[in-house]
Design a protein around this motif. Structure first.
Motif, mmCIF file in Angstrom:
data_model
loop_
_atom_site.group_PDB
_atom_site.id
_atom_site.type_symbol
_atom_site.label_atom_id
_atom_site.label_comp_id
_atom_site.label_asym_id
_atom_site.label_seq_id
_atom_site.Cartn_x
_atom_site.Cartn_y
_atom_site.Cartn_z
ATOM 1 N N GLU A 1 32.318 39.812 28.242
ATOM 2 C CA GLU A 1 33.215 38.769 27.746
ATOM 3 C C GLU A 1 33.248 38.715 26.229
ATOM 4 O O GLU A 1 34.301 38.502 25.641
ATOM 5 C CB GLU A 1 32.784 37.402 28.286
ATOM 6 N N ASP A 2 32.103 38.877 25.583
ATOM 7 C CA ASP A 2 32.107 38.681 24.129
ATOM 8 C C ASP A 2 32.307 39.988 23.355
ATOM 9 O O ASP A 2 32.259 39.982 22.133
ATOM 10 C CB ASP A 2 30.843 37.938 23.670
ATOM 11 N N GLY A 3 32.549 41.084 24.059
ATOM 12 C CA GLY A 3 32.884 42.321 23.351
ATOM 13 C C GLY A 3 31.679 43.196 23.022
ATOM 14 O O GLY A 3 31.841 44.297 22.511
ATOM 15 N N ALA A 4 30.471 42.705 23.317
ATOM 16 C CA ALA A 4 29.290 43.506 22.979
ATOM 17 C C ALA A 4 29.255 44.806 23.787
ATOM 18 O O ALA A 4 28.753 45.820 23.311
ATOM 19 C CB ALA A 4 28.019 42.695 23.219
ATOM 20 N N ASP B 1 31.745 46.694 24.521
ATOM 21 C CA ASP B 1 32.539 47.691 23.778
ATOM 22 C C ASP B 1 31.659 48.409 22.773
ATOM 23 O O ASP B 1 31.670 49.635 22.674
ATOM 24 C CB ASP B 1 33.658 47.007 22.975
ATOM 25 N N LEU B 2 30.919 47.594 22.005
ATOM 26 C CA LEU B 2 30.137 48.169 20.913
ATOM 27 C C LEU B 2 28.942 48.951 21.439
ATOM 28 O O LEU B 2 28.530 49.937 20.843
ATOM 29 C CB LEU B 2 29.663 47.056 19.976
ATOM 30 N N LEU B 3 28.397 48.511 22.566
ATOM 31 C CA LEU B 3 27.284 49.261 23.162
ATOM 32 C C LEU B 3 27.786 50.617 23.644
ATOM 33 O O LEU B 3 27.044 51.602 23.657
ATOM 34 C CB LEU B 3 26.667 48.472 24.321
ATOM 35 N N ARG C 1 28.170 38.675 30.264
ATOM 36 C CA ARG C 1 28.219 38.059 28.945
ATOM 37 C C ARG C 1 28.604 39.098 27.889
ATOM 38 O O ARG C 1 29.424 38.834 27.017
ATOM 39 C CB ARG C 1 26.867 37.427 28.627
ATOM 40 N N ASP C 2 28.031 40.293 27.986
ATOM 41 C CA ASP C 2 28.373 41.342 27.030
ATOM 42 C C ASP C 2 29.818 41.794 27.193
ATOM 43 O O ASP C 2 30.472 42.208 26.249
ATOM 44 C CB ASP C 2 27.444 42.549 27.214
ATOM 45 N N LEU D 1 36.093 48.125 31.451
ATOM 46 C CA LEU D 1 36.551 48.067 30.065
ATOM 47 C C LEU D 1 37.956 48.645 29.916
ATOM 48 O O LEU D 1 38.713 48.225 29.066
ATOM 49 C CB LEU D 1 35.595 48.850 29.160
#
Lengths: 212, 221
Positions: free
Chosen positions: B76-79, B81-83, B73-74, B220
């Motif tokens: 797919e929604d781009g989270a 990347d930010l993590l 889920r992280d 990624l």
């Protein structure tokens, strides 16, 4: 405008003063997206990254963020160590915003602000007029409101380099203008912006075109 | 530290809500534990003989349920990347994610395990050991499972792939835990099995995050 003044107070401890791309090339799935791309960005400068769909704008932004590996060339952040610079010197705002649909805007903004090392997100939420929306679940927000939430997350934790992937696209005319003001404030405070855009970016002092 | 606590809070909350969360995992567990006697026959002696083993295998299967979404889920929604864009090493981030997974599904399943085993006819004295094994085993399942979840990022039907990658890694804890419980019931020394289970869980906790972080970076890029 007082919210702006609050936001521009101080950038993070780790200040990137200079972003340099030297002869970079990226290959995705065996296909060469671009090669020999160079860029020199100083504090206070914004660069508009343009080019047709599929020309590698997003990949270039992700390469600067260290998420995509370069096929050739290198990216340097002044005299900072790249890992440190990427750790807390830059923000990436893309199409996939990482916001969880089932959580409230407040929960998400609070978590990401803490994750990015920011303090209070109230001023950022004010600046993007999200305060009244904070108790809604993210799924109830419109595309533009969602983008504003992603931008608020960026403002709440000051970092020098903003990597923006089509930041304007879901926003209406008023918010496009407002975002330009916020970007200008960021640049005036010594920030840097690299933004992939299809429409002209008013604050950009230079542009970089990728050809397909 | 505040960063990791915030992440743990978020991961536990997300895992709690992921695919129905612990209630669904426990429900699935109860379902498997109920199906087994239906297939094997109702004689108490026969059931008691397989009770611990059945409860233990059902636990491993139930641990698989929400693993699929641990990273996907992280991703797919781009989270994800930010993590990654943080001074916190991705290995530590993966560690905290798995810990959240364990708190939200491993611990409730561990609480359900003695109930299921007793229901199948395991002796009452065994309950604390089952709970302990399930807690330790759950830790191994979460951290080994995380490797499978990270490796199957971006694949179609990632959940099935996760199961195929992870089930062989579940074999050692199933053997060690099952062995410990079996020895306990037969009055043999059982601490060795528990120690091996603990060692496997410790290895999973120590090495799993390295593999997960590498797999995430690979997905990624």
């Amino acid at each position: 405008m007082h919210a702006n003044a609050k936001l521009s107070k101080r950038l993070a401890d780790r200040v990137i003063s200079h972003l340099q791309l030297r002869n970079t090339a990226i290959r995705r799935g065996g296909r060469l997206l671009f090669q020999d791309v160079c860029l020199d960005l100083q504090a206070g400068e914004a660069c508009a990254l343009t080019g047709p769909n599929g020309s590698g704008k997003t990949s270039l932004l992700r390469a600067v963020a260290g998420l995509v590996t370069l096929d050739a060339g290198d990216i340097t952040f002044g005299d900072l160590d790249p890992t440190e610079a990427r750790g807390d010197g830059l923000h990436l705002v893309g199409h996939a915003d990482g916001l969880k649909a089932a959580r409230t805007a407040r929960e998400e903004l609070a978590f990401w602000t803490r994750w990015c090392g920011g303090g209070d997100f109230g001023a950022a939420a004010d600046a993007l007029e999200l305060t009244a929306l904070l108790d809604l679940e993210v799924r109830r927000l419109s595309a533009g409101q969602r983008r504003r939430l992603a931008l608020a997350r960026m403002l709440a934790a000051p970092r020098t380099l903003w990597l923006l992937d089509e930041p304007l696209s879901p926003l209406d005319a008023r918010w496009r203008g407002r975002l330009s003001q916020l970007m200008q404030t960021h640049l005036d405070g010594g920030g840097m912006i690299l933004a992939a855009v299809h429409d002209p970016l008013p604050v950009a002092s230079r542009s970089l075109e990728l050809s397909a | 530290m505040s960063r990791l606590l915030a992440l743990l809070g978020r991961e536990t909350a997300l895992a709690w809500g992921r695919g129905g969360g612990p209630l669904v995992a426990v429900g699935f567990y109860a379902g498997v534990a109920t199906l087994l006697p239906l297939a094997i026959g109702p004689e108490p002696q026969r059931l008691a003989a397989i009770a611990t083993g059945a409860a233990w295998v059902a636990l491993a299967l139930a641990s698989l349920l929400s693993l699929e979404r641990l990273f996907e889920r992280d991703y797919e929604d781009g989270a994800l990347d930010l993590l990654t864009l943080s001074p916190t090493p991705l290995e530590l981030t993966c560690f905290v994610k798995c810990l959240g997974q364990w708190l939200a599904t491993g611990a409730p399943l561990a609480a359900a395990a003695p109930v299921a085993a007793l229901g199948l006819g395991a002796p009452l004295e065994l309950a604390p050991l089952i709970f302990g094994c399930a807690l330790l085993g759950g830790l191994a399942f979460a951290f080994m499972g995380g490797i499978g979840a990270a490796l199957s990022l971006g694949a179609r039907r990632g959940g099935l792939l996760t199961a195929v990658i992870v089930l062989p890694l579940f074999a050692p804890p199933v053997i060690f835990g099952g062995g410990a419980m079996d020895s306990f019931v037969s009055g043999l020394p059982w601490r060795g099995g528990l120690a091996l289970l603990g060692a496997y869980a410790a290895a999973a906790v120590a090495l799993g995050p390295l593999a997960m972080a590498a797999a995430c970076r690979n997905a990624l890029s």
